[in-house]
Design an enzyme around this catalytic site. Structure first.
Site, PDB file in Angstrom:
ATOM      1  N   HIS A 166       0.840  -1.198   0.000  1.00 53.04           N
ATOM      2  CA  HIS A 166       0.000   0.000   0.000  1.00 53.04           C
ATOM      3  C   HIS A 166       0.875   1.248   0.000  1.00 53.04           C
ATOM      4  O   HIS A 166       1.830   1.347   0.760  1.00 53.04           O
ATOM      5  CB  HIS A 166      -0.883   0.051   1.249  1.00 53.04           C
ATOM      6  CG  HIS A 166      -2.003  -0.927   1.255  1.00 53.04           C
ATOM      7  ND1 HIS A 166      -1.837  -2.265   1.548  1.00 53.04           N
ATOM      8  CD2 HIS A 166      -3.329  -0.749   1.023  1.00 53.04           C
ATOM      9  CE1 HIS A 166      -3.009  -2.883   1.496  1.00 53.04           C
ATOM     10  NE2 HIS A 166      -3.928  -1.990   1.185  1.00 53.04           N
TER      11      HIS A 166
ATOM     12  N   ASN B 227       8.422  -3.966   3.443  1.00 56.66           N
ATOM     13  CA  ASN B 227       7.137  -3.477   3.945  1.00 56.66           C
ATOM     14  C   ASN B 227       6.557  -4.322   5.051  1.00 56.66           C
ATOM     15  O   ASN B 227       5.498  -4.009   5.586  1.00 56.66           O
ATOM     16  CB  ASN B 227       6.123  -3.298   2.795  1.00 56.66           C
ATOM     17  CG  ASN B 227       5.408  -4.598   2.426  1.00 56.66           C
ATOM     18  OD1 ASN B 227       5.850  -5.684   2.769  1.00 56.66           O
ATOM     19  ND2 ASN B 227       4.308  -4.469   1.717  1.00 56.66           N
TER      20      ASN B 227
END
Length: 278
Positions: A118, A164
């Site tokens: 994201h 991430n």
């Protein structure tokens, strides 16, 4: 390979995508851009407006070029990320966006280990944004905000274990923004994006490019209303190392790499001495 009868060429699909994006932009409400973008748009490209962010999408690399979002404490109030809240979704304004099929097998790959990354984090998509006293679990508009955070146009391949995921520098920076900086300043504006240059890139699925660099610029206003910011340039590592503060750079550095012009409405020369990044 000969094109199938009736199939569109890549150039035709490209211009069709631009047309669709342009229509989508004019169909959206301007106040969302005003909310999420501080100091003016960084480019003249087509902007897609979503409840929790706005984005200029790069249809060539199939990745967000840049994305901006506004953050206040209430936006951290999100549903538990399971079931329908964790489902990745197609963006209704694009025809050539990535799909879940493009990520098939790469997460399990020991080296590549790419996950849906994201740019606007899931954990900023909450809050009672329409002011009706209800959150996403009970309110259609706020539910749509969470759904939009999982649009493919907000996603790009990112190495999970080292970048991430927990312990990765991207994860640590998102946590710093959402917790430390927001608690300190009370309100933030964030620019985030991918950086591509000349050359070839790792590709997943149907020509979804993996960015070698990412940037984040987080801004706030001081007690006098003057903008302050921190800018980060993050190499897309496959081995976790370093803290977010190790990757502080100037806004001008990111502009030189991206061709973007951040905060065009501000006089950066006069504000430079007040900025966190030199």
């Amino acid at each position: 390979m000969p094109r199938r009868k009736g199939a569109m060429s890549k150039s035709s699909m490209f211009f069709l995508s631009i047309f669709i994006l342009s229509f989508a932009t004019f169909a959206q409400a301007g106040p969302l851009t005003e909310e999420h973008v501080l100091g003016g748009l960084p480019s003249n490209g087509t902007v897609l407006e979503r409840n929790a962010y706005v984005v200029e999408y790069d249809t060539v690399h199939k990745a967000p070029r840049w994305l901006a979002y506004h953050l206040v404490p209430g936006y951290r109030d999100v549903p538990k990320r399971t079931g329908k809240w964790a489902t990745y979704r197609n963006d209704p304004d694009l025809t050539e966006e990535p799909s879940d099929n493009d990520y098939s097998g790469v997460f399990q790959d020991e080296i590549r280990n790419y996950a849906h990354g994201h740019l606007a984090p899931y954990f900023i998509s909450g809050g009672d944004r329409d002011g009706d006293g209800k959150l996403a679990e009970e309110d259609t508009d706020d539910k749509e905000t969470v759904y939009q955070i999982n649009y493919q146009t907000n996603l790009t391949p990112q190495h999970h274990n080292a970048f991430n995921g927990s312990g990765g520098v991207w994860y640590e920076l998102e946590t710093r923004i959402r917790e430390d900086l927001l608690n300190e300043h009370g309100e933030l504006w964030v620019f985030v994006g991918t950086i591509f240059g000349p050359g070839s890139y790792d590709v997943v699925g149907d020509n979804v490019h993996v960015a070698p660099l990412f940037f984040q610029i987080v801004a706030w206003k001081d007690e006098n209303g003057a903008p302050q910011w921190e800018a980060y340039l993050l190499p897309h590592h496959q081995k976790a190392h370093g803290d977010p503060e190790d990757y502080l750079v100037s806004v001008r550095h990111i502009e030189a790499l991206t061709g973007l012009n951040f905060f065009p409405d501000f006089d950066l020369q006069n504000l430079k001495r007040k900025s966190t990044a030199k």
